[in-house]
Design a protein around this motif. Sequence first.
Motif, short mmCIF file in Angstrom:
data_model
loop_
_atom_site.label_atom_id
_atom_site.label_comp_id
_atom_site.label_asym_id
_atom_site.label_seq_id
_atom_site.Cartn_x
_atom_site.Cartn_y
_atom_site.Cartn_z
N ASN A 1 -8.82 -7.39 7.35
CA ASN A 1 -8.53 -5.98 7.13
C ASN A 1 -7.37 -5.54 8.01
OD1 ASN A 1 -10.94 -5.32 5.39
ND2 ASN A 1 -12.01 -5.96 7.24
N VAL B 1 -6.86 -4.31 -0.92
CA VAL B 1 -6.04 -3.09 -0.83
C VAL B 1 -6.87 -1.84 -1.13
CG1 VAL B 1 -3.73 -2.18 -1.26
CG2 VAL B 1 -4.18 -4.57 -1.73
N GLU B 2 -8.09 -1.80 -0.66
CA GLU B 2 -8.89 -0.59 -0.67
C GLU B 2 -8.60 0.16 0.62
OE1 GLU B 2 -12.71 -2.32 -0.87
OE2 GLU B 2 -12.70 -2.53 -3.07
N ILE B 3 -8.10 1.38 0.49
CA ILE B 3 -7.63 2.15 1.64
C ILE B 3 -8.66 3.22 1.98
CG2 ILE B 3 -5.78 3.60 2.55
CD1 ILE B 3 -3.91 2.32 0.50
N ILE C 1 -7.33 -0.99 5.61
CA ILE C 1 -6.93 -1.49 4.29
C ILE C 1 -7.52 -2.88 4.13
CG2 ILE C 1 -5.01 -1.98 2.75
CD1 ILE C 1 -3.26 -0.20 4.48
N ALA D 1 0.86 -1.19 0.00
CA ALA D 1 0.00 0.00 0.00
C ALA D 1 0.89 1.23 0.00
CB ALA D 1 -0.92 0.00 1.21
#
Length: 396
Positions: free
Chosen positions: A89, A107-109, A103, A73
Amino acid sequence: MKRTAHIFILIVLLIVNPHLYSQKAIVTTIHLDGSLSLDGLLVGPDGTLYGTAGFDGSKIYKINLDGSTEVFADNLNGPIDMDYDLSGNLYVSTFNDRGLFKISPQVEITRFAIVNLGPSGVVLNRSTGSVYVSHYGVGFPGNGRTVYTVDSTGVVGVLAQDNGLNVPVSLAIDDDGNLYAPNISDAKLFKITPGGDISLLAELPTSIRHTFNIGHIEYANGALYVTGNFSQPFVYKVQLNGEYEIIAGTGLIGQQDGPALKATFNAPNGITKSLSGDTLFISELNSPGTLRMLILSTVTGIEERFEQPFQFQLRQNYPNPFNPNTTITYELPTSENIKISIYNTAGQLMATLVDEYKNAGIHSVEWNASKVVSGIYLYRFEAGAYSAVKKGVLVR
């Protein structure tokens, strides 16, 4: 091309009973591909090892035991510490923007909460979903005196404040939900109950050489493990009753591998445990490009366990990969003449580690491979009519 860094770090679990085993901790070094400077460390639920870039960085890395890395990330404003929830997560503190970020495995932050300037330690109570964040604060060594709680919706509250807390740099949580927070300068270690009650657990040694006397903290195997940072290059083991001991380091600054009490460190800081709990990974602030491994449960006795195995068994050598020492453990349901031999992939005999009569039980033998080159080696176990072969990888 780098190897994929999505690796299961599944260290072989030796069944260790401290009353029956003689143990010897060993320190080894992983040389990373590049001069990465790591801060907080975390082994995730699938065994992936992560490292943060620290207050002046922006990245979280995945790290392989062969030293290869990749960016997991990016665009985080000073990532410090991490933990994970039951859904996989990650939660990471970002020092420079009051952040606690979430995250996802994809890998959605997303920003999960806003805490205070200079957040540092992060730990979860996975049974309740609560996230705890320690407040390092502004400056060096900082002015934070608080541990925050963040609920499952991102709402922030104060769990504990003052009463001795003074720049609590990191957090650990035990099986009963109690938190442990070490002060970075005076090396006082506090216990915080789920209700927020604070009590002094231990006072670790301090030095006048530097104001940074404590690094991060980890809970494993019913005890706490604490790094000594700049002025105290040790690793401590602290029992939950407050008793402590130095388990690694000589007090000298360096990067010497080997038996833990003869090894040296260079500002040990971030610390995390393997999934099995018998290996600790340690980052060093003053040694970019390296990661230390403290192997806790390398057995050294001849008959470490008195219960009788049900079958012949050759275990995988540990650690593996290794450099240059590794331990081979085997089980005998009956007393036998046994032989353990090491071969290279060309079939040449490199060493005979054991060739003698052994009583029933669990036994171990160590191989020092300092006189052979890097590569794959086969070790053959023979006990009566039983035989087995496994392979180990020597990486220098």
